[in-house]
Design a protein around this motif. Structure first.
Motif, PDB file in Angstrom:
ATOM      1  N   GLN A   1       9.010  36.649  43.108  1.00  0.00           N
ATOM      2  CA  GLN A   1       8.644  37.802  43.936  1.00  0.00           C
ATOM      3  C   GLN A   1       9.866  38.629  44.299  1.00  0.00           C
ATOM      4  O   GLN A   1       9.830  39.861  44.301  1.00  0.00           O
ATOM      5  CB  GLN A   1       7.936  37.333  45.194  1.00  0.00           C
ATOM      6  N   ALA A   2      10.973  37.913  44.563  1.00  0.00           N
ATOM      7  CA  ALA A   2      12.198  38.626  44.936  1.00  0.00           C
ATOM      8  C   ALA A   2      12.678  39.483  43.765  1.00  0.00           C
ATOM      9  O   ALA A   2      13.047  40.648  43.947  1.00  0.00           O
ATOM     10  CB  ALA A   2      13.276  37.626  45.351  1.00  0.00           C
ATOM     11  N   VAL A   3      12.649  38.891  42.555  1.00  0.00           N
ATOM     12  CA  VAL A   3      13.133  39.620  41.375  1.00  0.00           C
ATOM     13  C   VAL A   3      12.273  40.876  41.161  1.00  0.00           C
ATOM     14  O   VAL A   3      12.790  41.982  40.985  1.00  0.00           O
ATOM     15  CB  VAL A   3      13.096  38.693  40.136  1.00  0.00           C
ATOM     16  N   ASN A   4      10.961  40.702  41.204  1.00  0.00           N
ATOM     17  CA  ASN A   4      10.075  41.864  41.029  1.00  0.00           C
ATOM     18  C   ASN A   4      10.327  42.912  42.094  1.00  0.00           C
ATOM     19  O   ASN A   4      10.384  44.103  41.815  1.00  0.00           O
ATOM     20  CB  ASN A   4       8.605  41.429  41.098  1.00  0.00           C
ATOM     21  N   ASP A   5      10.485  42.417  43.310  1.00  0.00           N
ATOM     22  CA  ASP A   5      10.656  43.327  44.438  1.00  0.00           C
ATOM     23  C   ASP A   5      11.949  44.125  44.311  1.00  0.00           C
ATOM     24  O   ASP A   5      11.973  45.334  44.576  1.00  0.00           O
ATOM     25  CB  ASP A   5      10.675  42.489  45.728  1.00  0.00           C
TER      26      ASP A   5
ATOM     27  N   PHE B   1      13.559  45.018  41.596  1.00  0.00           N
ATOM     28  CA  PHE B   1      13.452  46.080  40.591  1.00  0.00           C
ATOM     29  C   PHE B   1      12.495  47.184  41.048  1.00  0.00           C
ATOM     30  O   PHE B   1      12.732  48.355  40.784  1.00  0.00           O
ATOM     31  CB  PHE B   1      13.059  45.506  39.226  1.00  0.00           C
ATOM     32  N   GLN B   2      11.439  46.772  41.737  1.00  0.00           N
ATOM     33  CA  GLN B   2      10.521  47.801  42.244  1.00  0.00           C
ATOM     34  C   GLN B   2      11.233  48.698  43.244  1.00  0.00           C
ATOM     35  O   GLN B   2      11.094  49.911  43.240  1.00  0.00           O
ATOM     36  CB  GLN B   2       9.349  47.128  42.931  1.00  0.00           C
ATOM     37  N   LYS B   3      12.020  48.031  44.098  1.00  0.00           N
ATOM     38  CA  LYS B   3      12.673  48.809  45.158  1.00  0.00           C
ATOM     39  C   LYS B   3      13.706  49.779  44.577  1.00  0.00           C
ATOM     40  O   LYS B   3      13.775  50.933  44.995  1.00  0.00           O
ATOM     41  CB  LYS B   3      13.314  47.857  46.174  1.00  0.00           C
TER      42      LYS B   3
ATOM     43  N   ARG C   1      28.502  32.047  33.672  1.00  0.00           N
ATOM     44  CA  ARG C   1      27.994  33.196  32.913  1.00  0.00           C
ATOM     45  C   ARG C   1      27.143  34.096  33.797  1.00  0.00           C
ATOM     46  O   ARG C   1      26.322  33.633  34.571  1.00  0.00           O
ATOM     47  CB  ARG C   1      27.157  32.724  31.721  1.00  0.00           C
ATOM     48  N   GLU C   2      27.400  35.377  33.656  1.00  0.00           N
ATOM     49  CA  GLU C   2      26.569  36.349  34.354  1.00  0.00           C
ATOM     50  C   GLU C   2      25.930  37.233  33.305  1.00  0.00           C
ATOM     51  O   GLU C   2      26.560  37.543  32.294  1.00  0.00           O
ATOM     52  CB  GLU C   2      27.426  37.204  35.281  1.00  0.00           C
ATOM     53  N   GLU C   3      24.685  37.616  33.506  1.00  0.00           N
ATOM     54  CA  GLU C   3      24.011  38.503  32.562  1.00  0.00           C
ATOM     55  C   GLU C   3      23.631  39.776  33.302  1.00  0.00           C
ATOM     56  O   GLU C   3      23.076  39.719  34.401  1.00  0.00           O
ATOM     57  CB  GLU C   3      22.721  37.850  32.036  1.00  0.00           C
ATOM     58  N   ILE C   4      23.934  40.904  32.666  1.00  0.00           N
ATOM     59  CA  ILE C   4      23.496  42.168  33.264  1.00  0.00           C
ATOM     60  C   ILE C   4      22.050  42.395  32.842  1.00  0.00           C
ATOM     61  O   ILE C   4      21.702  42.219  31.676  1.00  0.00           O
ATOM     62  CB  ILE C   4      24.386  43.327  32.781  1.00  0.00           C
ATOM     63  N   VAL C   5      21.219  42.740  33.784  1.00  0.00           N
ATOM     64  CA  VAL C   5      19.787  42.869  33.475  1.00  0.00           C
ATOM     65  C   VAL C   5      19.260  44.206  33.982  1.00  0.00           C
ATOM     66  O   VAL C   5      19.805  44.771  34.926  1.00  0.00           O
ATOM     67  CB  VAL C   5      18.986  41.740  34.151  1.00  0.00           C
ATOM     68  N   ASN C   6      18.206  44.704  33.320  1.00  0.00           N
ATOM     69  CA  ASN C   6      17.645  45.944  33.856  1.00  0.00           C
ATOM     70  C   ASN C   6      16.136  45.931  34.052  1.00  0.00           C
ATOM     71  O   ASN C   6      15.549  46.975  34.286  1.00  0.00           O
ATOM     72  CB  ASN C   6      18.119  47.175  33.080  1.00  0.00           C
ATOM     73  N   ASN C   7      15.545  44.753  33.934  1.00  0.00           N
ATOM     74  CA  ASN C   7      14.149  44.662  34.376  1.00  0.00           C
ATOM     75  C   ASN C   7      13.789  43.227  34.750  1.00  0.00           C
ATOM     76  O   ASN C   7      14.491  42.280  34.382  1.00  0.00           O
ATOM     77  CB  ASN C   7      13.191  45.236  33.339  1.00  0.00           C
ATOM     78  N   ALA C   8      12.681  43.097  35.471  1.00  0.00           N
ATOM     79  CA  ALA C   8      12.300  41.792  36.020  1.00  0.00           C
ATOM     80  C   ALA C   8      11.961  40.805  34.906  1.00  0.00           C
ATOM     81  O   ALA C   8      12.302  39.620  34.999  1.00  0.00           O
ATOM     82  CB  ALA C   8      11.123  41.962  36.966  1.00  0.00           C
ATOM     83  N   GLU C   9      11.330  41.299  33.830  1.00  0.00           N
ATOM     84  CA  GLU C   9      10.911  40.390  32.754  1.00  0.00           C
ATOM     85  C   GLU C   9      12.121  39.682  32.146  1.00  0.00           C
ATOM     86  O   GLU C   9      12.071  38.491  31.844  1.00  0.00           O
ATOM     87  CB  GLU C   9      10.168  41.140  31.640  1.00  0.00           C
ATOM     88  N   GLN C  10      13.210  40.436  31.970  1.00  0.00           N
ATOM     89  CA  GLN C  10      14.434  39.853  31.423  1.00  0.00           C
ATOM     90  C   GLN C  10      14.898  38.680  32.288  1.00  0.00           C
ATOM     91  O   GLN C  10      15.270  37.629  31.775  1.00  0.00           O
ATOM     92  CB  GLN C  10      15.530  40.917  31.470  1.00  0.00           C
TER      93      GLN C  10
ATOM     94  N   ILE D   1      24.103  42.611  43.229  1.00  0.00           N
ATOM     95  CA  ILE D   1      23.541  43.961  43.149  1.00  0.00           C
ATOM     96  C   ILE D   1      24.637  44.970  43.482  1.00  0.00           C
ATOM     97  O   ILE D   1      25.166  44.973  44.589  1.00  0.00           O
ATOM     98  CB  ILE D   1      22.364  44.118  44.133  1.00  0.00           C
ATOM     99  N   GLU D   2      25.012  45.758  42.487  1.00  0.00           N
ATOM    100  CA  GLU D   2      26.004  46.806  42.740  1.00  0.00           C
ATOM    101  C   GLU D   2      25.285  48.136  42.726  1.00  0.00           C
ATOM    102  O   GLU D   2      24.385  48.351  41.912  1.00  0.00           O
ATOM    103  CB  GLU D   2      27.048  46.826  41.626  1.00  0.00           C
ATOM    104  N   SER D   3      25.689  49.044  43.604  1.00  0.00           N
ATOM    105  CA  SER D   3      25.053  50.356  43.547  1.00  0.00           C
ATOM    106  C   SER D   3      26.037  51.431  43.980  1.00  0.00           C
ATOM    107  O   SER D   3      27.008  51.166  44.682  1.00  0.00           O
ATOM    108  CB  SER D   3      23.803  50.394  44.423  1.00  0.00           C
ATOM    109  N   LYS D   4      25.730  52.626  43.514  1.00  0.00           N
ATOM    110  CA  LYS D   4      26.629  53.743  43.778  1.00  0.00           C
ATOM    111  C   LYS D   4      25.777  54.995  43.938  1.00  0.00           C
ATOM    112  O   LYS D   4      24.796  55.174  43.196  1.00  0.00           O
ATOM    113  CB  LYS D   4      27.558  53.891  42.579  1.00  0.00           C
TER     114      LYS D   4
END
Ligand code: ADP
Ligand code: MG
Length: 687
Positions: A108-112, A114-116, A166-175, A209-212
């Motif tokens: 739920q957190a992951v979906n939330d 990306f939705q947010k 290992r860190e993976e960059i992701v751009n959607n919840a399914e990933q 979570i990084e943002s600019k």
């Protein structure tokens, strides 16, 4: 702003069909109390929390009420942590991972998240995920099985972090969900008993979570003063909190039990100290376990934290449940102080690289090309992997350098000692040949003879100063036993929580240090030379070994340097590749631009053509109508002509007949006149 940790407890539905014979737990609003069978509450065993969820409550509701705020705050730049704490089989994993019908907090957190972020249009986001397991006080990477026994490090830029994870960059919840699934597979790789492992290990799923803010002027260059928000979100499924007495017999299981309890005990101890309020917060033993060290900011620091304590309702678990409730009520007293984390864009190389790509992505945004997006994501992940790999190697190199230095120091000490011993031996030789013993009243070693007189002897230090094991006296001061097999009937956990344990060093299972023996004091002087000679020989041998080891290390060091050089080369190649990619992307962008311009021109031409076509077709319609009308007129004209022709024909026919009849009349008339003339001749002069 200081705020309390949000604490909830959750009672799972009963699993076994045991009939309640003595007591049961009753949930009323946000309170849970132990009752006797006939309903009378048992005094003193009643606790209130932020939320108390009964067995009918779904994961969705738990998320909504307890965790959602922490997740949303993480998107806004606050660190966040959600823990599940409780004994094995009380529902921690069910709460965190959920079931197909009732997704857990992590999903739920992951979906939330990306939705947010989809809804926030004025910021751009970069999300990285990692997944680790702490098993037997060792950190293993669940995204990469080869990354085992990872170390915790701390740096100004990154704070406390696990090197090489290992860190993976992701751009959607399914990933993310796919990655988590692969992580679960890795976790059980080679395991014969999954449940045994999962109840003994802690798992931490981490999102960075990084943002600019998006530059509204859309300028091409990033200003170096632009701040990036970085927040870390930890979702933690802890090992079972049951007492070791239940963990069972000896061997591996007991070892595991000790480590688990070490981590959880330290967690309990940290929470215990934090709950005592600011005055007694002087030393919080975060460093005593891997778990508390990794989660340091989440506990009493810069983070928003929620804890869900899961409870088994069965009567057989009543003591464990009480322990969990005690833990929960202590956690309730902790205050954290969360604030948005902002760092400058040029704080780290990684960030600069990310920004470069980010810049490209932004430039290409108009193209809406999914292939390019995917390429950029792959590139980003490659760069991140490279950065992490380099970081790990740097750490290893640093460690190698440190141990190399240590060894060199040890060798120098040994050499010094040998020199001292040699001088001692030659002194001894001299004194025995002179057969005289000088007295020196100031020297405390006086009673052992001249050979102890040299001041260098003490300066040589380490070797001859007897060292006591760190652990040797702890039992006198600490109620914690050395061995956990003794505590089967003791509630160590409760002791921990009552704050009896001040020093957890006693839990370390390191063997006592090797102690350099002191030379026996009653050695006869005549034996001493032999002993020292022997000692000298030993030391020489040791030195040779040490030198060999040093050489080996030096070789390894050289290899490491070579490897580093190679990596640097690879790095510059990668950079070149990146540059080439960048150029390619720019070229494709240009091509796209010129194509778009051509397209525009063609579009305009097409539009004008379309316009004239439509005008022509309108004219055509008019002309067609006119033509139709003319045709109609023509047809009627033709008809009229035909009619006229017919009439003319008729007329000519009747005219001809009339002519004929006139001609016959004329003939008749003529003949009648002839006849009359003949009958009545007229004199010619009258005419
Ligand atoms: P833990 O991770 O604490 O060891 P689990 O989450 O594995 O415990 O739970 C043990 C069992 O109980 C599992 O079969 C799980 O499906 C079930 N269970 C736990 N909590 C609930 C709940 N709230 N509702 C339904 N089943 C639950
Ligand atoms: Mg579990």
């Amino acid at each position: 702003m200081a705020e309390k940790i949000c604490v909830a407890v959750r009672l799972r539905p009963p699993i076994s069909q045991e009939t309640c014979s003595g007591t049961f737990w009753r949930v009323e609003d946000n309170r849970i109390s132990l009752h006797k069978l006939h309903g009378t509450p048992i005094s003193g065993i009643s606790y209130a929390f932020d939320y108390v969820f009964d067995e009918t409550c779904s994961n969705g509701k738990v998320y909504e009420l307890l965790t959602k705020d922490v997740i949303h705050a993480a998107v806004d730049g606050f660190n966040g942590t959600a823990f599940a704490y409780g004994q094995t089989s009380s529902g921690k994993t069910f709460t965190m991972n959920g079931s197909p019908n009732d997704p857990g907090i992590i999903h739920q957190a992951v979906n939330d998240v990306f939705q947010k972020i989809q809804m926030i249009s004025d910021r751009e986001f970069l999300i990285r995920v990692s997944y680790m397991e702490i098993y037997n006080e060792e950190i293993n990477d669940l995204f990469a099985v080869q990354n085992q026994k990872l170390q915790i490090h701390e740096s100004l830029e990154r704070g406390i972090f696990v090197a090489g994870l290992r860190e993976e960059i992701v751009n959607n919840a399914e990933q993310v969900i796919k990655l988590l699934e692969s992580g679960e597979v890795n976790r059980h790789f080679g395991e014969t008993n999954m449940n045994a492992r999962s109840s003994r290990s802690h798992t931490i799923f981490r999102m960075v979570i990084e943002s600019k803010g998006i530059d509204s002027r859309q300028s091409a260059d990033y200003s170096s003063s632009d701040a990036i928000r970085v927040s870390v979100l930890n979702l933690v499924d802890l090992a079972g909190s049951e007492r070791i007495a239940k963990t069972g017999a000896g061997g591996v299981r007991l070892k595991e039990g000790k480590y688990i309890n070490k981590s959880l005990m330290v967690l309990g101890n940290v929470i215990n100290k934090l709950s005592n309020g600011a005055k007694q917060r002087a030393h919080i033993p975060y460093r005593d376990s891997k778990l508390t060290r990794i989660l340091q900011t989440a506990l009493g620091g810069n983070a928003k934290t929620s804890i869900i304590c899961t409870l088994a309702p069965e009567e057989v678990h009543v003591e464990e449940t009480k322990g969990t409730l005690l833990f929960a009520s202590r956690a309730k007293r902790i205050t954290n102080c969360a604030q948005v984390n902002e760092i400058m864009t040029d704080a780290a190389l990684l960030k600069r690289q990310q920004l470069e790509i980010e810049e490209l992505r932004r430039k290409l945004q108009g193209s809406r090309s999914e292939v390019l997006e995917q390429e950029i994501l792959n590139l980003r992940n490659d760069m991140l992997k490279y950065e992490l790999e380099r970081e790990k190697l740097e750490m290893e190199l640093e460690e190698e350098r440190r141990s190399h230095k240590d060894r060199e120091q040890r060798i120098r000490d040994q050499q010094l000692k040998i020199e001292n011993l040699s001088s001692l031996v030659s002194d001894g030789d001299r004194s025995s040949s002179q057969d005289s013993r000088k007295e020196s009243p100031k020297d405390e070693c006086n009673d052992r003879g001249d050979y102890f007189k040299t001041p260098c002897f003490k300066a040589a230090g380490n070797g001859f100063v007897a060292m006591r094991s760190n652990n040797s006296q702890l039992q006198d001061f600490s109620p914690l036993p050395d061995s956990f097999s003794n505590v089967a009937d003791e509630d160590t956990w409760f002791k921990m929580n009552k704050g009896y344990i001040a020093d957890l060093d006693s839990l370390q299972m390191s063997s006592a240090r090797k102690v350099q023996s002191f030379p026996p004091q009653d050695i006869a002087p005549e034996c001493s030379n032999d002993i020292y000679k022997e000692e000298l020989q030993n030391l020489k041998r040791q030195i040779e070994l040490a030198i060999q080891e040093k050489n080996k290390l030096e070789r390894k060091h050289e290899q490491d340097i070579e490897l580093n050089g190679r990596l640097m080369g690879e790095r510059s190649e990668l950079k070149q590749e990146l540059e080439a990619c960048k150029n390619m992307l720019e070229a494709s962008e240009e091509r796209y631009g010129s194509l778009e311009r051509k397209f525009q021109v063609l579009k305009e031409e097409r539009d004008s053509l379309q316009k004239s076509v439509s005008e022509s077709s309108q004219k055509l319609v008019v002309v067609t109508n006119q033509k139709e009308n003319i045709m109609k007129d023509l047809n009627s004209e033709v008809q009229r002509r035909k009619d006229l022709e017919a009439e003319i024909k008729q007329f000519s026919v009747s005219f001809a007949s009339r002519q004929r009849s006139l001609a016959s009349i004329h003939g008749e008339f003529k003949s009648k006149i002839e006849k009359l003339r003949a009958e009545n001749p007229v004199p010619l002069h009258k005419y």
